[in-house]
Design a protein around this motif. Structure first.
Motif, PDB file in Angstrom:
ATOM      1  N   TYR A  88      66.296 -42.437   8.735  1.00  0.00           N
ATOM      2  CA  TYR A  88      65.445 -41.911   9.812  1.00  0.00           C
ATOM      3  C   TYR A  88      64.222 -41.217   9.218  1.00  0.00           C
ATOM      4  O   TYR A  88      63.096 -41.379   9.687  1.00  0.00           O
ATOM      5  N   TYR A  89      64.463 -40.431   8.178  1.00  0.00           N
ATOM      6  CA  TYR A  89      63.375 -39.670   7.544  1.00  0.00           C
ATOM      7  C   TYR A  89      62.305 -40.625   7.012  1.00  0.00           C
ATOM      8  O   TYR A  89      61.112 -40.444   7.256  1.00  0.00           O
ATOM      9  N   ARG A  90      62.756 -41.666   6.312  1.00  0.00           N
ATOM     10  CA  ARG A  90      61.812 -42.627   5.729  1.00  0.00           C
ATOM     11  C   ARG A  90      60.990 -43.324   6.824  1.00  0.00           C
ATOM     12  O   ARG A  90      59.767 -43.452   6.714  1.00  0.00           O
ATOM     13  N   THR A  91      61.664 -43.772   7.877  1.00  0.00           N
ATOM     14  CA  THR A  91      60.949 -44.498   8.945  1.00  0.00           C
ATOM     15  C   THR A  91      59.946 -43.594   9.653  1.00  0.00           C
ATOM     16  O   THR A  91      58.807 -43.989   9.916  1.00  0.00           O
ATOM     17  N   MET A  92      60.371 -42.357   9.953  1.00  0.00           N
ATOM     18  CA  MET A  92      59.464 -41.432  10.636  1.00  0.00           C
ATOM     19  C   MET A  92      58.274 -41.056   9.761  1.00  0.00           C
ATOM     20  O   MET A  92      57.138 -40.984  10.235  1.00  0.00           O
ATOM     21  N   GLN A  93      58.519 -40.857   8.481  1.00  0.00           N
ATOM     22  CA  GLN A  93      57.414 -40.544   7.562  1.00  0.00           C
ATOM     23  C   GLN A  93      56.454 -41.733   7.463  1.00  0.00           C
ATOM     24  O   GLN A  93      55.236 -41.551   7.407  1.00  0.00           O
ATOM     25  N   THR A  94      57.006 -42.946   7.429  1.00  0.00           N
ATOM     26  CA  THR A  94      56.165 -44.147   7.340  1.00  0.00           C
ATOM     27  C   THR A  94      55.248 -44.221   8.558  1.00  0.00           C
ATOM     28  O   THR A  94      54.052 -44.467   8.448  1.00  0.00           O
ATOM     29  N   MET A  95      55.837 -43.980   9.744  1.00  0.00           N
ATOM     30  CA  MET A  95      55.064 -43.987  10.983  1.00  0.00           C
ATOM     31  C   MET A  95      53.953 -42.948  10.939  1.00  0.00           C
ATOM     32  O   MET A  95      52.800 -43.221  11.267  1.00  0.00           O
ATOM     33  N   ARG A  96      54.310 -41.734  10.547  1.00  0.00           N
ATOM     34  CA  ARG A  96      53.354 -40.621  10.524  1.00  0.00           C
ATOM     35  C   ARG A  96      52.194 -40.947   9.585  1.00  0.00           C
ATOM     36  O   ARG A  96      51.028 -40.810   9.933  1.00  0.00           O
ATOM     37  N   ARG A  97      52.521 -41.393   8.365  1.00  0.00           N
ATOM     38  CA  ARG A  97      51.480 -41.673   7.365  1.00  0.00           C
ATOM     39  C   ARG A  97      50.611 -42.851   7.792  1.00  0.00           C
ATOM     40  O   ARG A  97      49.405 -42.874   7.548  1.00  0.00           O
ATOM     41  N   MET A  98      51.255 -43.840   8.420  1.00  0.00           N
ATOM     42  CA  MET A  98      50.520 -45.029   8.876  1.00  0.00           C
ATOM     43  C   MET A  98      49.478 -44.624   9.928  1.00  0.00           C
ATOM     44  O   MET A  98      48.321 -45.060   9.880  1.00  0.00           O
ATOM     45  N   GLU A  99      49.878 -43.754  10.849  1.00  0.00           N
ATOM     46  CA  GLU A  99      48.959 -43.326  11.903  1.00  0.00           C
ATOM     47  C   GLU A  99      47.826 -42.459  11.335  1.00  0.00           C
ATOM     48  O   GLU A  99      46.684 -42.547  11.774  1.00  0.00           O
ATOM     49  N   LEU A 100      48.154 -41.628  10.333  1.00  0.00           N
ATOM     50  CA  LEU A 100      47.110 -40.802   9.729  1.00  0.00           C
ATOM     51  C   LEU A 100      46.110 -41.675   8.964  1.00  0.00           C
ATOM     52  O   LEU A 100      44.913 -41.410   8.944  1.00  0.00           O
ATOM     53  N   LYS A 101      46.627 -42.737   8.354  1.00  0.00           N
ATOM     54  CA  LYS A 101      45.749 -43.677   7.647  1.00  0.00           C
ATOM     55  C   LYS A 101      44.875 -44.431   8.656  1.00  0.00           C
ATOM     56  O   LYS A 101      43.676 -44.649   8.417  1.00  0.00           O
ATOM     57  N   ALA A 102      45.450 -44.787   9.807  1.00  0.00           N
ATOM     58  CA  ALA A 102      44.668 -45.473  10.842  1.00  0.00           C
ATOM     59  C   ALA A 102      43.543 -44.572  11.338  1.00  0.00           C
ATOM     60  O   ALA A 102      42.411 -45.017  11.548  1.00  0.00           O
ATOM     61  N   ILE A 133      65.565 -44.115  19.656  1.00  0.00           N
ATOM     62  CA  ILE A 133      65.937 -45.226  20.567  1.00  0.00           C
ATOM     63  C   ILE A 133      66.470 -46.381  19.737  1.00  0.00           C
ATOM     64  O   ILE A 133      67.534 -46.935  20.000  1.00  0.00           O
ATOM     65  N   GLU A 134      65.726 -46.733  18.712  1.00  0.00           N
ATOM     66  CA  GLU A 134      66.081 -47.893  17.891  1.00  0.00           C
ATOM     67  C   GLU A 134      67.438 -47.718  17.207  1.00  0.00           C
ATOM     68  O   GLU A 134      68.144 -48.687  16.966  1.00  0.00           O
ATOM     69  N   ALA A 135      67.815 -46.454  16.928  1.00  0.00           N
ATOM     70  CA  ALA A 135      69.086 -46.193  16.248  1.00  0.00           C
ATOM     71  C   ALA A 135      70.294 -46.486  17.141  1.00  0.00           C
ATOM     72  O   ALA A 135      71.412 -46.604  16.657  1.00  0.00           O
ATOM     73  N   SER A 136      70.058 -46.601  18.462  1.00  0.00           N
ATOM     74  CA  SER A 136      71.190 -46.820  19.372  1.00  0.00           C
ATOM     75  C   SER A 136      71.166 -48.152  20.097  1.00  0.00           C
ATOM     76  O   SER A 136      71.965 -48.401  20.988  1.00  0.00           O
ATOM     77  N   ILE A 137      70.209 -49.013  19.743  1.00  0.00           N
ATOM     78  CA  ILE A 137      70.229 -50.371  20.303  1.00  0.00           C
ATOM     79  C   ILE A 137      70.237 -51.355  19.135  1.00  0.00           C
ATOM     80  O   ILE A 137      70.086 -50.955  17.982  1.00  0.00           O
ATOM     81  N   ASN A 138      70.401 -52.620  19.428  1.00  0.00           N
ATOM     82  CA  ASN A 138      70.422 -53.632  18.369  1.00  0.00           C
ATOM     83  C   ASN A 138      69.065 -54.313  18.279  1.00  0.00           C
ATOM     84  O   ASN A 138      68.318 -54.344  19.257  1.00  0.00           O
TER      85      ASN A 138
END
Length: 395
Positions: free
Chosen positions: A67-81, A107-112
């Motif tokens: 979760y930490y890795r995915t959230m950090q990736t999202m955050r950094r990606m948006e800051l880069k954008a 959400i993604e953690a609880s669906i397939n």
């Protein structure tokens, strides 16, 4: 024997560095970490519902790191954008997701991945969780060939398998999502559709028409209102006579809400609860996630004319979704500071590489303009801007 272990750990560390794997560890070994812990999450209000999502939830160390890795990736990606937009490398509409990461990842953690998801135009985060790569997303933002929609969709229109995109018309994705859920029911494959919209779209008439159909036909759809408090630039209090968005589905009997959208575990449990409800054949369910966006509505909105800088700062310092997860993991001895720093370094590198690709990849040529209008169709002529200019469309 201690010496041998030290040598062994040095060899392993050298191998790990060579392979670029995230195994560079502090002096502590994996065996020292807590492998799982139980957390107390906020109780949801219930509306026309006997029982709600669990308040005692278990998270494993591996889940936490993921979760930490995915959230950090999202955050950094948006800051880069944000950075590329200010350099005029990304143009046009651009709505950033930073601040709301716990919603998408929870959400993604609880669906397939075989379930379906559709959202509005703040879609970069969901494109990532649904299987898009940072490289494809960044290249789409810059309108290049290697983008996830071949450079023709831009920020608002990204798609991948079982993800029906960002949709540019406010509220229009909701009936489409119900259509996807109708297909799931028709095919009887036990899949469901998560249908997301914001507090701004929550007052749209088409949403209520959709609730009605979904309830009548008992469709396996989870309607989720991501309430980030300012639809475009109007606070919820000024836009809605009732800000209890989770109570909007009068004839959709079940609505856990409002869920703390800044707490990934809270979102995960509420979604698990909703998904079980849908899969058991009880029909649609409605959820409200209370979240917050750090940026303005889009890049053309500085985001401080209708709210104070202090308010944004306060949310950042008190309820940032990434900090919240990090603190939980560290205080329960589920990870070390060094290990999380290592993830941050890897994420930054991934974002830098993707940005490099997105700024050097070529733009699509004009002859690709009309391709993919139809699927599996023989090539056809498409009229250009005047009757004499003809373009080809290839499936």
């Amino acid at each position: 024997s201690t010496n041998m272990l030290t040598n062994l750990s040095n060899v392993l560390r050298a191998c790990a560095q060579r392979n670029g794997a995230a195994v560079v560890m502090s002096a502590r070994t994996y065996a020292d970490f807590t492998t799982q812990a139980t957390f107390e999450v906020k109780k949801c209000d219930l509306f026309k519902l006997e029982e709600g999502p669990a308040t005692q939830v278990v998270m494993t160390r591996d889940e936490g790191l993921q979760y930490y890795r995915t959230m950090q990736t999202m955050r950094r990606m948006e800051l880069k954008a944000d950075q590329l937009y200010k350099q005029k490398i990304i143009r046009g509409f651009c709505h950033l997701y930073d601040g709301q990461e716990a919603c998408a990842v929870g959400i993604e953690a609880s669906i397939n991945l075989s379930d379906h998801l559709i959202t509005a135009y703040r879609a970069h985060g969901y494109t990532l969780t649904r299987g898009g790569t940072v490289k494809e997303i960044m290249a789409e933002l810059t309108g290049r060939r290697g983008g996830i929609a071949k450079g023709k969709g831009g920020s608002m229109h990204m798609y991948c398998k079982h993800f029906y995109g960002g949709n540019g018309i406010v509220g229009a994705q909701v009936p489409l999502g119900a259509g996807v859920a109708l297909a799931c029911k028709y095919q009887g494959n036990n899949e469901l559709c998560v249908c997301l919209y914001g507090d701004g779209a929550a007052n749209q008439g088409q949403i209520f028409e959709t609730y009605n159909m979904a309830a009548l036909w008992k469709l396996p759809v989870i309607f989720i209102c991501e309430n980030n408090r300012y639809g475009m630039g109007t606070s919820v209090e000024r836009a809605a006579a009732s800000t209890d968005y989770f109570k909007r589905g009068e004839f959709i009997p079940d609505s856990p809400g409002p869920v703390d959208g800044m707490d990934i575990l809270c979102v995960r449990e509420a979604t698990r609860f909703a998904a079980d409800h849908c899969r058991s054949g009880k029909g649609p369910i409605l959820m409200e996630l209370q979240t917050y966006r750090y940026h303005g509505h889009s890049m053309s909105d500085p985001g401080v004319s209708y709210r104070t800088r202090e308010e944004i700062q306060e949310v950042r310092s008190k309820s940032d979704p990434i900090s919240l997860l990090k603190d939980r993991m560290l205080s329960n001895n589920m990870a070390s500071v060094e290990e999380l720093k290592e993830i941050d370094v890897e994420v930054r590198k991934e974002i830098e590489d993707a940005a490099q690709f997105a700024t050097t990849d070529p733009e699509p040529p004009l002859e690709d303009l009309c391709n993919h209008i139809f699927s599996n169709n023989p090539p056809l002529d498409v009229r250009g801007t005047n009757p004499w200019s003809k373009l080809k469309s290839v499936s």
